[in-house]
Structures are given as C-alpha cells and as structure tokens.
Design a protein around this motif. Sequence first.
Motif, mmCIF file in Angstrom:
data_model
loop_
_atom_site.group_PDB
_atom_site.id
_atom_site.type_symbol
_atom_site.label_atom_id
_atom_site.label_comp_id
_atom_site.label_asym_id
_atom_site.label_seq_id
_atom_site.Cartn_x
_atom_site.Cartn_y
_atom_site.Cartn_z
ATOM 1 N N GLY A 362 47.740 35.718 39.841
ATOM 2 C CA GLY A 362 47.801 35.312 38.439
ATOM 3 C C GLY A 362 47.650 36.511 37.529
ATOM 4 N N VAL A 363 48.098 36.351 36.280
ATOM 5 C CA VAL A 363 48.065 37.495 35.364
ATOM 6 C C VAL A 363 46.629 37.895 35.023
ATOM 7 N N GLN A 364 45.725 36.928 35.020
ATOM 8 C CA GLN A 364 44.338 37.289 34.718
ATOM 9 C C GLN A 364 43.763 38.180 35.817
ATOM 10 N N ASP A 365 44.076 37.839 37.083
ATOM 11 C CA ASP A 365 43.628 38.697 38.200
ATOM 12 C C ASP A 365 44.205 40.103 38.047
ATOM 13 N N PHE A 366 45.480 40.157 37.696
ATOM 14 C CA PHE A 366 46.161 41.450 37.554
ATOM 15 C C PHE A 366 45.466 42.273 36.466
ATOM 16 N N ASP A 367 45.235 41.641 35.316
ATOM 17 C CA ASP A 367 44.550 42.352 34.221
ATOM 18 C C ASP A 367 43.138 42.767 34.635
ATOM 19 N N ASN A 368 42.439 41.867 35.338
ATOM 20 C CA ASN A 368 41.074 42.195 35.762
ATOM 21 C C ASN A 368 41.037 43.431 36.653
ATOM 22 N N VAL A 369 42.031 43.560 37.525
ATOM 23 C CA VAL A 369 42.071 44.733 38.406
ATOM 24 C C VAL A 369 42.118 46.016 37.577
ATOM 25 N N MET A 370 42.937 46.015 36.536
ATOM 26 C CA MET A 370 43.049 47.244 35.744
ATOM 27 C C MET A 370 41.798 47.458 34.889
ATOM 28 N N GLY A 375 39.047 50.785 34.457
ATOM 29 C CA GLY A 375 38.298 50.909 33.200
ATOM 30 C C GLY A 375 39.157 50.725 31.959
ATOM 31 N N TRP A 376 40.338 50.056 32.106
ATOM 32 C CA TRP A 376 41.154 49.786 30.923
ATOM 33 C C TRP A 376 40.501 48.650 30.130
ATOM 34 N N GLN A 377 40.515 48.769 28.810
ATOM 35 C CA GLN A 377 39.976 47.654 28.017
ATOM 36 C C GLN A 377 40.902 46.445 28.064
ATOM 37 N N MET A 378 42.213 46.708 28.111
ATOM 38 C CA MET A 378 43.176 45.598 28.173
ATOM 39 C C MET A 378 44.129 45.843 29.321
ATOM 40 N N GLY A 379 44.335 44.826 30.141
ATOM 41 C CA GLY A 379 45.299 44.944 31.226
ATOM 42 C C GLY A 379 46.711 44.815 30.670
ATOM 43 N N PRO A 380 47.735 44.956 31.536
ATOM 44 C CA PRO A 380 49.120 44.965 31.044
ATOM 45 C C PRO A 380 49.544 43.659 30.371
#
Length: 724
Positions: A362-370, A375-380
Amino acid sequence: MSDLRLIRKVCVIGAGTMGSGIAAHLANLGFEVTLLDATQQSVIEGFERAKVAKPPHFYLSETALDIRLGNTAENLSWIAEADWVCEAIVERMSAKRSLFARIESVIRPDALISTNTSGLQISLLSEGMSESFRRRFVGTHFFNPPRYLKLLELIPTPDTDPVMLAEFNQILESSVARRVVTARDTPGFITNRYGMWCMYQAVHAAEKLHLSVEQVDAITGPFLGRPKSASFRLNDIVGLDVMNDIASNLIERCPSDPFIQTLRTPKSINTLLERNWIGEKSGQGYYRREGREFLVFDLSTLAYRQRIEPDLPAINQLGSLPLPERIARGLELKDETGEFLRHYLLPSLRYADYLKEEVSHGVQDFDNVMQWGFGWQMGPFATLDAIGADKAGIPSTRYYINDTARNFDGTYSPIKKAAEYAQLTDYPVIDQASTYNVRDLGDGVKAVCLTTKMGVISPQTVEELIALIEKGTLDRFVFTSEARSFSAGFDLKFFAKAIPEERWIDIDQALARLQYLGELLEKSRVVAAIFGHALGAGLELSLSCPKIVSLVETQIGLPESRIGLIPGGRGVTLMRLYNQSSAKRLSEVAFTLALGTVAPNSEEARSLGYLRSTDLTVFHPDKLIFEAKRAALKVEPTARPEVSTAVGPLSGMIDRLLESSLSRGDFSKYDEQLGQKMKLIFSKAQTYEECLTKERNEFLDLCTKALTVARINHMLENGKPLRN
Ligand code: NAI
C-alpha cells in the motif's frame, strides 16, 4: 493480539557489521544473546570491531559482556536454546542455504527463524527446507546501524504461517523497538529498490545539469524535508561499493523494469570506485575531511577542491514555507533549483507510482519506508498529493483523502494509526503562552510543551509556567517540548547580559523562581517526557517532576561547570537528595558535576546519578508520548527525600577525586574550585533550605569571577566549552 510469544533468547549468526550490530541492539534491550560466526577467531574479531564502533552499538559498554560468543563448527547446538535465530552472514545464496540446512537439524520446532538479507529472494533461501521450517521463516531486514535506524522490513514468503507472521510483527514492534513495514519478496524489497534508485537519480541529475555536490546537497536536504546528509553525504555514509553492489544486483534481477537503467554507474561513482575513495569508511568519497574543513569532489574536474557555499536564493526564499507548498513552488522555479527538482524529483515520484504494487502492500507502507528508513518528512505519495500527481505525468489521482489512503484497486481504506505512536502534533492545542503550548492528550491528561528554540528556558518561560501551574487547571500532565530537543537548558544570554551589568539581585531572583517552579512541579501530578537533550535547567525541572520518562537516546546532564557555574535551580540539591545513600556515590556525583559530564543516553545517565531508579526509559523511538501519558495517568507527587548526612568521609573522598584529576591534568584549577562548591553543598548544608540558599549564593559568587565570564562568552561565541 493478546498473548505475546515470549522471546528471551536470540541466536544471531554472522558477526560482521550487521550481525554484531543486531546482537548489540538486542542485548541493549535485555534479550539473552548468542552470537556465532564461522570460526572462533572470526567471531572475536567481528565482535571486537563492534565494541569500538562509532557511533557506539551499546548504551553501556559492559553490556558487551552479556553476549555469548561462539562458532558454528563447535557450538551449533547452542542454536537449540534459541527462541529466535537471526541469520546475518555474508550475502551469498549458497552460503545462507547451506547454513539453514545445518540450522534445521538443531533448531527447536517452535523457534522463529529469520534472515537479514538485503536483497536475496526470501522464498529461495528457504526452498527445500521442511514445511515446519518454512512456516517459521521470514526476512527481518534491519538497517545499519541497527541501534539507530528504526525501520525494519518484514518479508514473509508464501509459506510463512500468517499467525506466526503477526506474532513476529508484534514482537519486533514492541520488544525490538522497531517500526515494521511488511514488504513483498521482490529484489531489494522497498528500501533498496526505491531508495537506492533515488540516490542514483540524484547523482545522474547533478552530472547532467552540471550542478555541484554542494548545490545538490543543499536542495535535497532539509529544504526537501530530508536529513542534512541529503544526497552525496548519504552516498559516502552508505559506501559507494555497497551502493554499486546493490545497484548491479538490481539491474541483473529486474530486466523488465523500464526505470532500471538509472542504476547504471554514474561517471563520478565510477571514478571514485576506481580510486577506492568509496566514502566514509575509506576516509573520502564525495567529501574529504581535511583538518576542520571538508573538501568536495568536483563532478566536472573529477578532483577535490575547496567547498563553495552554494548560491541558491530559492532555498532561502521558500525555506520557511510549509513543506508541501515549498516543494510545489520549488518545482515551478525557473532557476537551477527548479531545474534540478524537475529532473530528479518528478522521475522519482513517477518511479514510486510504477513500483508501488510490485514491492509494497500500500502507498502508506511505501511512504512509511521512506520516512522511517530514510528520514524523509514526506514519502513519494504524500509528495504527489502535495504537488498534484498530474505534474509528475500521472493521471490525476489523490493517494490520501482525509484519513484514508488509496488502495491499488482505486478504493480507499482508513489510514493505519496506532495510539502508541501518536506524536504531540496529533493532539489539539487548548491553551498557549509565548513559551509553551498546552495540548489535550485525552483521558484527563494534558501536555505542557515548551515552544522555545531547543526548549531553552528563560526567566519568562519560568514565570509563564509558574502562572500556568498556579491556575490549578492542569490536574495530570506531561511536561515536554515541541522543539527538536526537550531542553538545552537555561538561556545563557540572560547571564551574559546581567553579569556585566552586575544585576546580582536579578540573577538571584531568576534562580529562586526556577527553584520555586521546581517545587511546584514536585507537588504536581506530572511526568517529564524528555528526548534529544535534557540539560541544565531542563534536567533540573525534569528531576523536580515525580517521574521522568526518557527516550533512551537522550543526552542528559548538568554541564553548568563547563560555563564556570553550578546547577543553581535546585540541580545540586536534587543531586544530593537522590544520591546521598553513600559518601562514595555522592563523591562521584560531585566529580561528575565538576566535570559537567553529559551522559550520551539515559542508561548512562542513570549510572551517573542523573536519573532515579523510579524514572523510566523508553526504548522505542516513537513511543515517548504514549508512555509518558500512560505514566501520567498513574503519577502522584512523591515526598522529597529529607536531607541526610552521607555515611562516610565525604569531604575527603571528594577532595581526593578532585586532586587526582587535577594532577592527571583532566581538570583545570578552576574545575577543582567548582568541585569545592559541590562539596560545600553536599557536606556542609544541614537542611533543604540551606542547600537551596548555598546553591544560589555559590552561583552568584561564580558570576563575579573573570574565569566564569570568559567561559560563558566563549560558549556563546564558539558553541564550545573553554577549560580555563
Ligand atoms: P559482513 O561481511 O560485515 O559480515 C558477514 C559475516 O558473516 C562475517 O563475519 C563472516 O565471517 C560471517 N560468515 C560468512 N559465512 C558464514 C557462515 N557460513 N557461517 C557463519 N558465519 C559466516 O556482512 P554484513 O554487512 O554484516 O551483512 C550481513 C547480512 O546483512 C547480509 O545478508 C547483508 O546483505 C545484510 N545487510 C547488510 C547491511 C549493511 O549495511 N551492511 C544492511 C542490511 C542488511
């Protein structure tokens, strides 16, 4: 899930960078750890390197003694004792598979088994093993260094038992203090497949657009909501050799990925690899430290040169905008920043969209990884929402709407939000003054949060907090901060201004009010939630609260002596009250205060006497507020210990410690004089009130000394202590 499977004993196999780091992290958390390598010599050598690693793997160096070392030739039977076997040997399919075959003959039938591979296919690693083995087998992808990086990718295979997987997930989150993302069993999982691609894309874009290393790091660091290591510093930290290995492996294994050619080696990486300038571990890569300066590898001349401050006005102009708006506006810029973002960021967002279904759930998992891994504040995907997906050439889509996230089939599901990971900003502000916010944490608990830079405490902060507490509306509360650190201490500029003007009464009053605020906290139902730094007045106020809940990675101390002062806001008094069980203990504390030692983590702070046995350590980096609220629901004011005379020849003990430091040259004469002030309060004051008065008087006495003034000015000018 109700009952957590009990994992007490862990056997880590492979004593290299990762295995030793994982073993240390688990031992820090109280697991019983065995570490095996191929031979006794290799396990000892690997572990010796781990003991001196920087940054350190252990909170307390003596924890290393708790790890049992052995080798797989002679001690394979030890595996039978383990509740969890974690493999972290060399990244070679054949070596790992033959090790698993040997493990299978000894492992307990109910023990969990995992591999730390960073890219090999998990299902191939367990192929051919028994069904029982395969049901209990997963990838647990830790990051380097394990103590410090909170993300863990959990990768099941089609054979992994879902119940076991859920149990493992819970153990990793609660007992191993990780943020877990379940990834698909695809090459490089999410982090390496996507993260590495972004790292390469930045290098290619820089080379293509003729931008410098400094320029790209200025654009891709905090400006983009990312760590200061940005792009090229990060490459040096990861190591260009490691990057190259991962990239070539991915190119080989993902031939049909239309984006994969980005992972071909850029010109500058090629040159640096040829010269073996592979980054931090070889002492140089894109950056080279020369004395106090950094030289930079020039992407056009392929040689080192002096660092040039990047001239990118947009970074300052847009820097103060909220991140989503900053990125959206940045992409529109006509200058180098805009051009770079269009060449680097837009393709990376398109790639995330292309990859999402293949690698993640899911996109939330993807963003969480980054977020958690890089240490990104916002994922892709959050970034795509911020700029409008169509700007990246993706048909108009929104990935998050209100509290839902878009599924791959186009439907939306609620965003996963766990109460235990709630952060301060998730709670509403219900009151505020110029130096604090009050937030409502629910269930009758409030949070009083400092809003000053680095949680600095000024006389105004003290007055505002006194007024707030005296209003009597707080009942149960958490005392914390919204800054990057809990508190760097009292506002030094106040003393730097008041001393030359000889405003002794103002200084005395400021200390008396700080002491009084401490007494108010002492009588409150309050828990201090500390993180980052808890120094000076920040620690004095925390120690005044009936309980401290501290993130383990907090730097804690009373470093006033470094600026020629003593802790005058009840610091010396509280250190006496909480350490007066023996003269030996108190003399060591006097020495610590004379030196101004700052403990690098809460475990060491406890051993130095800065934390009490009743204070709590939180090992999970994201659970501080949850644990503090939990403690606040139960906290009651505790009676301040009575002043008592330590048993033993305290004065003599302190004198001997100070003198021997002086003769060894660890101390200056002035440090020794500061130590004498602690001695006076620790041994001569008879009552609590006398302790407080002496603390203030001695503080004022120090303010009149030229050496103190020199220390304060030096600190303000250079940010470093002067040992005069
Ligand atoms: P390393 O090369 O530092 O250590 C590997 C260790 O395994 C060595 O001590 C070696 O003696 C030992 N070993 C080799 N064959 C063995 C065998 N048959 N039985 C017992 N011990 C054996 O490697 P590193 O970097 O610690 O990597 C270990 C694993 O972790 C690899 O799968 C790697 O892909 C993965 N990984 C590495 C990361 C990193 O940043 N280094 C990050 C995340 C995962």
